[in-house]
Design an enzyme around this catalytic site. Sequence first.
Site, PDB file in Angstrom:
ATOM      1  N   LEU A   1      -2.885  -9.453  -4.982  1.00 47.18           N
ATOM      2  CA  LEU A   1      -2.457  -9.164  -6.245  1.00 47.18           C
ATOM      3  C   LEU A   1      -2.448  -7.605  -6.542  1.00 47.18           C
ATOM      4  O   LEU A   1      -2.509  -7.018  -7.974  1.00 47.18           O
ATOM      5  CB  LEU A   1      -3.070  -9.802  -7.448  1.00 47.18           C
ATOM      6  CG  LEU A   1      -2.729 -11.390  -7.712  1.00 47.18           C
ATOM      7  CD1 LEU A   1      -3.541 -12.147  -8.872  1.00 47.18           C
ATOM      8  CD2 LEU A   1      -1.374 -11.937  -7.163  1.00 47.18           C
TER       9      LEU A   1
ATOM     10  N   TYR B   1       4.793   4.509   7.273  1.00 48.01           N
ATOM     11  CA  TYR B   1       5.270   2.995   6.784  1.00 48.01           C
ATOM     12  C   TYR B   1       5.967   2.373   8.219  1.00 48.01           C
ATOM     13  O   TYR B   1       5.559   1.482   8.595  1.00 48.01           O
ATOM     14  CB  TYR B   1       6.259   3.195   5.681  1.00 48.01           C
ATOM     15  CG  TYR B   1       6.723   2.051   5.460  1.00 48.01           C
ATOM     16  CD1 TYR B   1       6.307   0.707   5.320  1.00 48.01           C
ATOM     17  CD2 TYR B   1       8.175   1.474   5.583  1.00 48.01           C
ATOM     18  CE1 TYR B   1       6.752  -0.386   5.167  1.00 48.01           C
ATOM     19  CE2 TYR B   1       8.888   0.418   5.128  1.00 48.01           C
ATOM     20  CZ  TYR B   1       8.135  -0.748   5.006  1.00 48.01           C
ATOM     21  OH  TYR B   1       8.792  -1.757   4.663  1.00 48.01           O
TER      22      TYR B   1
END
Length: 330
Positions: free
Chosen positions: A33, A141
């Site tokens: 989360l 990334y």
Amino acid sequence: MKILVLGGAGYIGSHTVRELIKSGSQVVIVDNLETGYKEAVHPDAAFYQGDIRDRAFMDHVFQKESIDGVIHFAANSLVGESMTNPLKYYDNNLYGTKVLLDSMVANHIDKIVFSSTAATYGEPERIPILETDPTEPTNPYGETKLSMEKMMKWTNQAYGVRYVALRYFNACGADASGNIGEAHSPETHLIPLILQVPNGQRDKISIYGEDYDTKDGTCVRDYIHVTDLAQAHILAMKYLMDGKESAIFNLGNGVGFTVKEVIETARKVTNHPIPAEVVSRRSGDPAKLIASSEKAKKILGWNPEHADLEEIIESAWNWHRNHPHGYKNI
Ligand code: UDP
């Protein structure tokens, strides 16, 4: 069939969970989360809040649930952030995947489908991009996603854990129900940012450069609906369940739209003038990214059903109009 979805409270993860449950699978979700939302967790899925870097936690989940295969979305995915904080990407994306694979090997789980990205290619040499084209990521990334693919390759060879890497192009749109959708904080993606204008949250949209070698000077991207991406994960898991060998697939529409075309389509869909202003280029943006998804179509039998840009933006608008603050205050 019981599938463990890592990152199942995130954007693409939550859409995949929905499609898995519709297709009759049992789903277990793991999410820390950090960027996912509790509200996006499907009510019919078992949910464990925790981190893939936590080996004891992952072992606990595998021992508690009898998992047939893993779909892995749990990663950080902001190109700009990866440039300023690369080690965060090495830690969560690469080290996290290492711990996950350790736990999978120890618990005899041998199938994984995971999110890769068009950013593994860097600046492409030709369009449309094929899976066999050179991979030269231009940011951490893309680099960590490419390294994840390679980690999977060697783990497959050593321990027999088979994998499918799905290299997404520009994920967008939202589930037809309008109950789940894209919600990033901060938001950096073109379509949600454009829709903040008719939603009264921003005055205008910035166009990052109009001096690219494209038909109107703005960058071209291949926009693919999130529900079509979700379907590809289900097909990829079925492919592994059928005993097929590890593989890498591009997922896109094979059609490119310029930034100006996307803005124009959003004007039509929302019936709002959406003022736009040209600003300087964003560093690291390739001029054109368009996928060849022929391999996924041929081998997985994938058939994107929401290829029309207007339909994609309508589905996104249906979500953002009703959830202007994403999952907050719903
Ligand atoms: N873009 C833009 N203005 C924005 C956000 C994005 O002009 O406010 C452009 C960006 O330069 C790229 C395209 O829109 O050419 C898609 O960007 P996004 O961040 O959505 O996805 P990316 O292609 O970087 O994965």
